[in-house]
Design a protein around this motif. Sequence first.
Motif, PDB file in Angstrom:
ATOM      1  N   TYR A   1      19.119  18.216 -48.699  1.00 39.76           N
ATOM      2  CA  TYR A   1      19.103  17.359 -49.118  1.00 39.76           C
ATOM      3  C   TYR A   1      17.278  17.422 -49.543  1.00 39.76           C
ATOM      4  O   TYR A   1      16.948  15.646 -50.357  1.00 39.76           O
ATOM      5  N   SER A   2      15.988  17.334 -48.460  1.00 44.93           N
ATOM      6  CA  SER A   2      14.783  16.592 -48.598  1.00 44.93           C
ATOM      7  C   SER A   2      14.265  17.122 -49.741  1.00 44.93           C
ATOM      8  O   SER A   2      13.392  16.404 -50.254  1.00 44.93           O
TER       9      SER A   2
ATOM     10  N   GLU B   1      15.651  14.452 -52.302  1.00 50.46           N
ATOM     11  CA  GLU B   1      15.440  12.890 -51.417  1.00 50.46           C
ATOM     12  C   GLU B   1      14.097  13.381 -52.303  1.00 50.46           C
ATOM     13  O   GLU B   1      14.027  11.737 -52.896  1.00 50.46           O
ATOM     14  N   LYS B   2      12.878  14.208 -52.534  1.00 49.13           N
ATOM     15  CA  LYS B   2      11.536  14.275 -52.312  1.00 49.13           C
ATOM     16  C   LYS B   2      11.798  13.962 -54.301  1.00 49.13           C
ATOM     17  O   LYS B   2      10.801  12.759 -54.772  1.00 49.13           O
TER      18      LYS B   2
END
Length: 224
Positions: A203-204, A207-208
């Motif tokens: 997810y990180s 999200e970026k």
Amino acid sequence: NKRLEQSGEPRNFKGNLFSMADDVRADTTHRPQDLRSATKASSLIDPPVEAGGGKEETLRIAVGSHIASDARETLKLRHGFKASCGISVNKLISKLIGGLHKPDNQTAMHFRDAAEFMASLPVRVIKGIGAVAEQKLKRIGVTTCLEMRSRKLHEISKHVTKSLDLAKQFHRNSWGIDLCSVEPKGPPKSVTVEDSFKSLCGYSVLEKVLREVLIPDLIHRLNE
């Protein structure tokens, strides 16, 4: 007709001319109608018009390929946007082949190739067949367009659509036949940006990409 009068008969198609030797695959499992060509190189790029079928059909598709190429080039020069396009005898085939050479190319197809092209495709590629209808068709042994052709209209109507007219449409579409007319639409009512996120993990990272790529792109399009 106007383009033919202005420029005369084209000598070649612009972009790719579909061949049954092309390897076509669905881009994602949840949207099987998003087709891509897995054939990296093709001999049918900007081919001569003589490579086509009937003369009138060939000329119209060839002219359409030039119009599409001009429109895509103008879009790129004026706004910096890449675009793909499909050119054929009806909306169904044109839409399905439009993404074969994304993101910055186009594909034309003769109607003579439509039935064979559609045969192995899942019924989900037909407009009006969503997840629910797809499961109903699967229960009566229909998963591909070829299998759809072997079924009687009353079977499709009874088990899937409850409408004989809609069953007739599905059956025609399975052969690559589409009687829907092309009607001009007004200005777009929505603006979107999208990505398949195939190569992203976690997810990180997602999200970026959303914050640094897609959201700025969406804001830029809204401002335009």
